[in-house]
Design a protein around this motif. Structure first.
Motif, PDB file in Angstrom:
ATOM      1  N   UNK A 164      52.157  28.332  44.336  1.00  0.00           N
ATOM      2  CA  UNK A 164      50.950  27.488  44.183  1.00  0.00           C
ATOM      3  C   UNK A 164      49.742  27.795  45.095  1.00  0.00           C
ATOM      4  N   UNK A 165      49.980  28.174  46.272  1.00  0.00           N
ATOM      5  CA  UNK A 165      48.957  28.670  47.268  1.00  0.00           C
ATOM      6  C   UNK A 165      48.326  29.953  46.806  1.00  0.00           C
ATOM      7  N   UNK A 166      49.057  30.843  46.286  1.00  0.00           N
ATOM      8  CA  UNK A 166      48.376  31.949  46.008  1.00  0.00           C
ATOM      9  C   UNK A 166      47.866  31.840  44.986  1.00  0.00           C
ATOM     10  N   UNK A 167      48.005  31.101  43.872  1.00  0.00           N
ATOM     11  CA  UNK A 167      47.123  30.589  42.659  1.00  0.00           C
ATOM     12  C   UNK A 167      45.672  30.254  43.215  1.00  0.00           C
ATOM     13  N   UNK A 168      46.005  29.117  44.182  1.00  0.00           N
ATOM     14  CA  UNK A 168      44.747  28.362  44.667  1.00  0.00           C
ATOM     15  C   UNK A 168      43.759  29.531  45.088  1.00  0.00           C
ATOM     16  N   UNK A 169      44.514  30.397  45.830  1.00  0.00           N
ATOM     17  CA  UNK A 169      43.620  31.455  46.626  1.00  0.00           C
ATOM     18  C   UNK A 169      43.051  32.431  45.586  1.00  0.00           C
ATOM     19  N   UNK A 170      43.754  32.554  44.475  1.00  0.00           N
ATOM     20  CA  UNK A 170      43.248  33.763  43.526  1.00  0.00           C
ATOM     21  C   UNK A 170      42.005  32.705  42.682  1.00  0.00           C
ATOM     22  N   UNK A 171      42.174  31.685  42.524  1.00  0.00           N
ATOM     23  CA  UNK A 171      41.100  31.009  41.703  1.00  0.00           C
ATOM     24  C   UNK A 171      39.922  30.984  42.674  1.00  0.00           C
ATOM     25  N   UNK A 172      40.067  30.601  43.952  1.00  0.00           N
ATOM     26  CA  UNK A 172      38.912  30.708  45.006  1.00  0.00           C
ATOM     27  C   UNK A 172      38.128  31.822  44.843  1.00  0.00           C
ATOM     28  N   UNK A 173      39.008  33.193  45.045  1.00  0.00           N
ATOM     29  CA  UNK A 173      38.361  34.363  45.159  1.00  0.00           C
ATOM     30  C   UNK A 173      37.660  34.506  43.603  1.00  0.00           C
ATOM     31  N   UNK A 193      36.031  32.507  41.945  1.00  0.00           N
ATOM     32  CA  UNK A 193      35.095  31.704  41.964  1.00  0.00           C
ATOM     33  C   UNK A 193      33.908  32.218  42.700  1.00  0.00           C
ATOM     34  N   UNK A 194      34.511  33.147  43.640  1.00  0.00           N
ATOM     35  CA  UNK A 194      33.442  33.665  44.575  1.00  0.00           C
ATOM     36  C   UNK A 194      32.763  34.814  43.954  1.00  0.00           C
ATOM     37  N   UNK A 195      33.739  35.554  43.209  1.00  0.00           N
ATOM     38  CA  UNK A 195      33.272  37.040  42.627  1.00  0.00           C
ATOM     39  C   UNK A 195      32.149  36.451  41.314  1.00  0.00           C
ATOM     40  N   UNK A 196      32.730  35.350  40.826  1.00  0.00           N
ATOM     41  CA  UNK A 196      31.854  34.854  39.589  1.00  0.00           C
ATOM     42  C   UNK A 196      30.510  34.457  40.147  1.00  0.00           C
ATOM     43  N   UNK A 197      30.408  33.671  41.278  1.00  0.00           N
ATOM     44  CA  UNK A 197      29.213  33.381  41.863  1.00  0.00           C
ATOM     45  C   UNK A 197      28.442  34.180  42.248  1.00  0.00           C
ATOM     46  N   UNK A 198      28.755  35.390  42.854  1.00  0.00           N
ATOM     47  CA  UNK A 198      28.062  36.647  43.248  1.00  0.00           C
ATOM     48  C   UNK A 198      27.528  37.413  41.985  1.00  0.00           C
ATOM     49  N   UNK A 199      28.222  37.211  40.768  1.00  0.00           N
ATOM     50  CA  UNK A 199      27.731  37.989  39.778  1.00  0.00           C
ATOM     51  C   UNK A 199      26.579  37.152  39.229  1.00  0.00           C
ATOM     52  N   UNK A 200      26.744  36.005  39.125  1.00  0.00           N
ATOM     53  CA  UNK A 200      25.876  34.929  38.650  1.00  0.00           C
ATOM     54  C   UNK A 200      24.402  35.184  39.387  1.00  0.00           C
ATOM     55  N   UNK A 201      24.593  35.265  40.726  1.00  0.00           N
ATOM     56  CA  UNK A 201      23.377  35.537  41.495  1.00  0.00           C
ATOM     57  C   UNK A 201      22.908  36.513  41.411  1.00  0.00           C
TER      58      UNK A 201
END
Length: 219
Positions: A1-10, A12-20
């Motif tokens: 579960x923790x790994x899945x949360x980390x993957x989702x967070x990462x 989100x960061x990648x998608x945010x950088x791409x959007x920027x």
């Protein structure tokens, strides 16, 4: 579960950088694409104007006049040229290139009609059934015409009593950037009405009768 949360967070960061990054380069890319399309439109319009005006011919509007069917001012020009296009029959056509308006603003439109003799000889008075309108330029581009006579000097209005101008200049202005692109097109037709060939009444030298030295002398 923790790994899945980390993957989702990462993710989100990648998608945010791409959007920027996309938000930064997308507007310049759109502006560049729009400018490229405008340049292509202007190039096509220049080629069409040059081809049409270079093909203008000295043709009278009626049987009694010796003036060419050519009218022009700063916003429009009307002339006669050979029919253009694979689907057109051979012959002459009247071409009008004029600035007008539609729902999107000012546009430069080319229209044509089959050539016929005009009742009054004035294309500004006689109704001409122009058809096949083609948009050459749209805003922010604007076109103004100028005409050069035999004496030199440009004028914004070509008089109805005059013959063909020696050249036509069209200035294309980009309203957004304030750039003016000018060119002059030499008209192929002669300045005056075509003159018939001069008849040569003199007999050619080889056709002249030579005296016959062998003929008997008259008594």
């Amino acid at each position: 579960m923790f790994e899945a949360l980390v993957a989702i967070a990462l993710m989100g960061l990648v998608l945010g950088a791409l959007a920027s990054v996309t938000g930064e380069w997308l507007p310049p890319w759109n502006r560049g694409l729009l400018q490229t399309q405008r340049n292509e439109q202007m190039t096509i319009a220049l080629d069409r104007l040059a081809a049409d005006l270079s093909a203008a011919e000295f043709v009278t509007a009626d049987r009694t006049s010796n003036r060419a069917l050519f009218r022009g001012d700063e916003a429009a020009v009307t002339f006669v040229r050979s029919a253009l296009g694979p689907n057109n029959r051979s012959g002459l056509e009247i071409v009008r290139i004029a600035e007008t308006s539609d729902r999107k603003g000012r546009v430069l439109v080319r229209s044509r009609a089959p050539f016929v003799l005009l009742p009054t000889g004035d294309p500004l008075v006689d109704p001409i059934p122009f058809a096949d309108p083609v948009v050459l330029l749209r805003a922010p581009f604007r076109v103004t015409f100028a005409y050069d006579g035999a004496g030199g000097g440009w004028t914004g209005k070509w008089p109805s009593w005059a013959s063909m101008p020696a050249a036509v200049r069209f200035d294309i202005r980009d309203g957004d950037r304030g750039i003016v692109l000018s060119t002059a097109v030499r008209i192929r037709a002669e300045m005056g009405a075509p003159q018939p060939d001069r008849a040569d009444d003199a007999a050619p030298a080889e056709a002249q009768v030579k005296p016959n030295n062998n003929a008997p002398e008259a008594r």
